[in-house]
Write an enzyme that holds these catalytic residues in place. Structure first.
Site, PDB file in Angstrom:
ATOM      1  N   SER A 146       4.715   2.426 -25.336  1.00 33.59           N
ATOM      2  CA  SER A 146       4.585   0.971 -25.285  1.00 33.59           C
ATOM      3  C   SER A 146       5.968   0.373 -25.489  1.00 33.59           C
ATOM      4  O   SER A 146       6.837   0.984 -26.113  1.00 33.59           O
ATOM      5  CB  SER A 146       3.651   0.470 -26.393  1.00 33.59           C
ATOM      6  N   TYR A 161       1.123   0.364 -35.258  1.00 33.97           N
ATOM      7  CA  TYR A 161       1.131   0.578 -33.804  1.00 33.97           C
ATOM      8  C   TYR A 161       2.561   0.780 -33.308  1.00 33.97           C
ATOM      9  O   TYR A 161       2.843   1.709 -32.542  1.00 33.97           O
ATOM     10  CB  TYR A 161       0.501  -0.625 -33.104  1.00 33.97           C
ATOM     11  N   LYS A 165       4.056   4.252 -31.510  1.00 33.44           N
ATOM     12  CA  LYS A 165       4.583   4.306 -30.149  1.00 33.44           C
ATOM     13  C   LYS A 165       6.053   4.737 -30.126  1.00 33.44           C
ATOM     14  O   LYS A 165       6.502   5.403 -29.181  1.00 33.44           O
ATOM     15  CB  LYS A 165       4.400   2.954 -29.460  1.00 33.44           C
TER      16      LYS A 165
END
Length: 254
Positions: A146, A161, A165
């Site tokens: 991402s 998150y 990533k």
């Protein structure tokens, strides 16, 4: 014909995780239309993806899998071997995101996100690599990273998150170098904000902040990730490994 051979996946078996909806569903259909037989690994049956692939006259099947559980992942790949005989391509797509203040967030939430987004991708990549090595297949593993692995998103807080990533991006590079001797390529894709149904769960006031921060002035569409995926999955990227392709409308340029 040359481009079709370079970017096509005819005769190959492609494994994708998390294809019940959104990017995963679009990717599963795209891989099938490129000629691959698609094995979908996820917990719930991906009915929409399977029906759309069948309607296109292509082949796909579902193997119930918990990507955070090693035994479940290994059993899933054993089933793929039984049904398809080999594995040529993997798209590690399954992932989750929790928006919360890191000071007050339960530590269990951090573990949950890391287990799915990072550890799950590792387990799937390793299970596939073992088959590729055993069968002498020069395969391709594409990990879902991402832009959040390179920047900090605003206005929402999503430390777990972002960290997961960033870990995926570096894991991708590490495995690419480690497995190059087997002819296995490992790359990642880093999407920006993509307009999927999942965004309906995000407060409108947050989404309004994102658009002015995207140079293209809009969010991407799931199908706009397909060219990058097909490039990395196919023989067109035979000299590409350890790379991270950012598809974000220019967001990370600012």
């Amino acid at each position: 014909m040359y481009l079709e051979q370079m970017f096509g996946l005819k005769g190959k078996v492609a494994v994708i995780t998390g294809a019940s909806k959104g990017i995963g569903k679009t990717a599963a259909v795209g891989l099938a239309k490129a000629g691959a037989q698609v094995a979908i690994l996820c917990r719930s049956e991906p009915k929409d993806a399977l029906s759309e692939i069948a309607a296109a006259g292509e082949q796909a099947y579902w193997v119930p899998t918990d990507v955070t559980d090693e035994a479940s992942v290994n059993n899933a790949f054993a089933e793929i071997l039984r049904r398809s005989g080999s594995v040529h391509v993997v798209f590690n797509n399954a992932g989750i995101c929790i928006h919360e203040d890191s000071v007050d967030a339960p530590v269990e939430d951090f573990h949950t996100v890391m287990n799915v987004n990072f550890f799950g991708e590792f387990l799937v990549a390793r299970a596939a690599a073992k088959i590729m090595i055993d069968q002498g297949i020069h395969g391709s593993i594409v990990n879902m990273a991402s832009m959040s692995g390179s920047i900090v998103n605003l206005p929402q807080w999503q430390c777990s998150y972002n960290a997961s990533k960033a870990a995926v991006i570096h894991m991708t590079k590490s495995l690419a170098v480690e497995w190059v001797k087997y002819g296995i390529r490992v790359n990642s894709i880093s999407p920006g904000y993509i307009a999927t149904g999942a965004l309906d769960e995000i407060p409108e006031e947050q989404r309004r902040v994102w658009i002015p921060m995207i140079p293209m002035g809009r969010m991407g569409k799931p199908e706009e990730l397909l060219p990058a995926l097909l490039y990395l999955a196919s023989d067109a990227s035979s000299y590409t490994t350890g790379s991270n392709i950012i598809v974000d409308g220019g967001y990370t340029c600012l």
